[in-house]
Design an enzyme around this catalytic site. Structure first.
Site, PDB file in Angstrom:
ATOM      1  N   PHE A  43      47.725  18.009  57.856  1.00  0.00           N
ATOM      2  CA  PHE A  43      46.735  17.633  58.862  1.00  0.00           C
ATOM      3  C   PHE A  43      45.665  18.713  58.996  1.00  0.00           C
ATOM      4  O   PHE A  43      44.507  18.422  59.268  1.00  0.00           O
ATOM      5  CB  PHE A  43      47.431  17.400  60.215  1.00  0.00           C
ATOM      6  CG  PHE A  43      46.514  16.878  61.270  1.00  0.00           C
ATOM      7  CD1 PHE A  43      45.973  15.605  61.181  1.00  0.00           C
ATOM      8  CD2 PHE A  43      46.182  17.668  62.369  1.00  0.00           C
ATOM      9  CE1 PHE A  43      45.113  15.118  62.162  1.00  0.00           C
ATOM     10  CE2 PHE A  43      45.333  17.195  63.356  1.00  0.00           C
ATOM     11  CZ  PHE A  43      44.795  15.920  63.248  1.00  0.00           C
ATOM     12  N   TYR A  55      52.969  13.571  55.625  1.00  0.00           N
ATOM     13  CA  TYR A  55      52.206  14.796  55.892  1.00  0.00           C
ATOM     14  C   TYR A  55      52.762  15.496  57.115  1.00  0.00           C
ATOM     15  O   TYR A  55      53.475  14.896  57.933  1.00  0.00           O
ATOM     16  CB  TYR A  55      50.703  14.506  56.047  1.00  0.00           C
ATOM     17  CG  TYR A  55      50.302  13.900  57.374  1.00  0.00           C
ATOM     18  CD1 TYR A  55      50.261  12.520  57.561  1.00  0.00           C
ATOM     19  CD2 TYR A  55      49.947  14.725  58.451  1.00  0.00           C
ATOM     20  CE1 TYR A  55      49.878  11.965  58.779  1.00  0.00           C
ATOM     21  CE2 TYR A  55      49.560  14.177  59.673  1.00  0.00           C
ATOM     22  CZ  TYR A  55      49.533  12.798  59.834  1.00  0.00           C
ATOM     23  OH  TYR A  55      49.159  12.260  61.035  1.00  0.00           O
ATOM     24  N   CYS A  56      52.447  16.802  57.196  1.00  0.00           N
ATOM     25  CA  CYS A  56      52.795  17.577  58.388  1.00  0.00           C
ATOM     26  C   CYS A  56      51.558  18.392  58.737  1.00  0.00           C
ATOM     27  O   CYS A  56      50.442  17.922  58.567  1.00  0.00           O
ATOM     28  CB  CYS A  56      54.026  18.437  58.132  1.00  0.00           C
ATOM     29  SG  CYS A  56      53.809  19.637  56.804  1.00  0.00           S
ATOM     30  N   GLU A  57      51.726  19.619  59.209  1.00  0.00           N
ATOM     31  CA  GLU A  57      50.544  20.405  59.573  1.00  0.00           C
ATOM     32  C   GLU A  57      49.911  21.043  58.334  1.00  0.00           C
ATOM     33  O   GLU A  57      48.711  21.000  58.166  1.00  0.00           O
ATOM     34  CB  GLU A  57      50.937  21.463  60.612  1.00  0.00           C
ATOM     35  CG  GLU A  57      49.773  22.245  61.208  1.00  0.00           C
ATOM     36  CD  GLU A  57      48.780  21.381  61.981  1.00  0.00           C
ATOM     37  OE1 GLU A  57      49.140  20.271  62.416  1.00  0.00           O
ATOM     38  OE2 GLU A  57      47.614  21.815  62.128  1.00  0.00           O
TER      39      GLU A  57
END
Ligand SMILES: [Fe+2]
Length: 471
Positions: free
Chosen positions: A451, A422-424
């Site tokens: 996130f 995952y990232c933002e």
């Protein structure tokens, strides 16, 4: 006086054309490799490019200065102020502090402003047809709107151990120098918001010395010690291609074929070749639904050039999956970071099936589904954002591996290990998931929405870490 700014969104980089309309002489500062844009602009304005220069040895893109000078017959003026290690290794006319470039009635003074790099110079422009005081200064990566250029690249990108602090002190001295210019002088920097050459660049294209004296923390700071501490903290990760760019720029950039065009590959094409890197520029969602085995997903958006520079091998040819009308722009973007060989493109990834085999998919899981089912599927959760983003808050138990470091880190994963990335917001993790699949990991899931979506869930637990770099 004629003045034009060229802005490349992908690099958030500005280059400039300055000319004297009376004599027709013109100077280009910090050109990119696709130099026809400057030649076309000069021709349109009835100017001749007689001089080409740059503010410093760039780390984020390959310079077009040599190619433009060769193509226009202009004098190539490059700073020799950087000491032995950073002298250009190609033919040029050396520039030193105080040297003047005369373009008819326009007079340009060279100001040595080291810190971001040792050889960095700024150009103070006076239009003597209008007055004897300077009208503007081109500050390159020394002074931005609201910030200064980072002084740690020499140490962190070019591997010159211990140079970050010395460079920060030089940068402080350079800020004292610029403070002596009249307040009305316009400031035209080499980058805008989005560049990794600083940490808090403003979005405005230009500013004035007076405005920066009031609002730029770096010009306001009176204590050298505090300045050094502030400027070295909270800088973004250094893309690892920066080191390669610096050396190529110092040693002499090979000419870029501006006229070449990428060809469309047909369904049975054998020209893809096993050594080619397939770069699929579609959205993460489209890519996840079906893509060629081994393809790397770098969506065609504002970050394309950065991730291409970071993740592609410049010595291998590229095959693009892209819309026809975007292919030429993408080829130029790849050239900016030294990935010069685009073997061709397809619009439909299915056209590559004959060479890369059946299409593959990558499962996307929403934050809610993930939170619900996590206990049933332990696996490894990987946060591919920056150190600062991770430190400020992450999903409990997530390992931090910056996307730029993922290829190396993946050596420690087994092919069947369950990995969720995952990232933002799901963009960088899409690239990460494709990279892991391409490296042979068979059980990779992408947390769509990232996130940002997770944080909004009722009762979402967030972990913070000590590794946060103070900003
Ligand atoms: Fe720079």
């Amino acid at each position: 006086m004629y003045f034009e700014r060229f802005f490349d969104k992908g690099l958030a980089q500005a280059s400039y054309l300055i000319g004297c309309q009376q004599t027709g002489e013109a100077l280009v500062v910090d050109p990119l490799r696709d130099v026809d844009r400057y030649l076309d602009a000069a021709q349109r304005e009835g100017l001749r490019i007689t001089h080409v220069t740059e503010t410093h040895i760039h780390a984020d893109f390959l310079s077009g200065a040599r190619q433009l000078a060769a193509g226009s017959g202009a004098q190539l003026l490059i700073s020799d102020e950087g000491g032995e290690d950073w002298l250009p290794r190609y033919d040029h006319t050396p520039l030193h502090d105080g040297d003047r470039i005369q373009l008819g009635r326009v007079s340009i003074e060279t100001l040595h402003t080291p810190g971001h790099t040792p050889e960095h110079v700024s150009f103070v422009v006076t239009d003597t047809a209008a007055g004897n005081e300077p009208v503007m200064v081109l500050t390159g990566d020394f002074l931005f709107v609201g910030d200064v250029g980072r002084p740690d690249l020499l140490e962190n990108a070019a591997g010159v151990a211990g140079s970050a602090e010395t460079s920060a002190r030089r940068l402080f001295s350079s800020t004292r120098r610029i403070r002596r210019l009249p307040e009305f002088v316009q400031v035209w920097p080499g980058h805008g918001a989005g560049s990794a050459c600083g940490k808090a660049l403003g979005a405005l294209p230009s500013t004035t010395v007076g405005y920066e004296l009031r609002f730029n923390w770096a010009l306001r700071e009176e204590s050298e010690e505090r300045f050094v501490r502030s400027v070295l903290s909270g800088q973004p990760e250094v893309p690892d291609y920066f080191g390669r760019m610096k050396l190529t720029n110092r040693d002499g950039v090979p000419a870029f074929d501006v006229e070449a065009r990428a060809v469309k590959l047909d369904a049975l094409s054998k020209s893809v070749g096993s050594e080619a890197q397939i770069v699929d520029t579609r959205s993460v969602e489209s890519f996840s639904r079906g893509h060629s085995a081994g393809a790397l997903n770098i969506p065609d958006d504002g970050s394309f050039v950065t991730w291409a520079g970071w993740l592609l091998d410049p010595n291998r040819p590229v095959v693009l999956v892209a819309r026809r009308e975007r292919v030429e722009e993408l080829r130029l973007a790849l050239g900016r970071v030294g990935v010069d060989e685009v073997r061709g493109y397809v619009e439909d990834p299915g056209d590559l099936a004959s060479v890369s085999g059946p299409m593959e998919t990558i499962p996307l899981v929403s934050a809610m589904e993930y939170a619900r089912s996590r206990d049933d599927h332990p696996g490894t959760l990987i946060d591919v954002r920056s150190t600062d983003e991770y430190a400020a808050g992450h999903i409990p138990g997530a390992r931090h591996i910056h996307l730029g470091d993922l290829r190396d880190a993946a050596r420690n994963f087994g092919p069947d290990q369950a990995l969720t990335v995952y990232c933002e917001s799901g963009g960088r993790s899409g690239i990460a998931a494709s990279l892991l699949r391409g490296l042979g990991m068979n059980n990779v899931t992408n947390l769509s929405g990232g996130f940002a979506a997770y944080r909004c869930l009722d009762g979402a637990e967030v972990e913070r870490s000590e590794e946060r770099v103070p900003g």
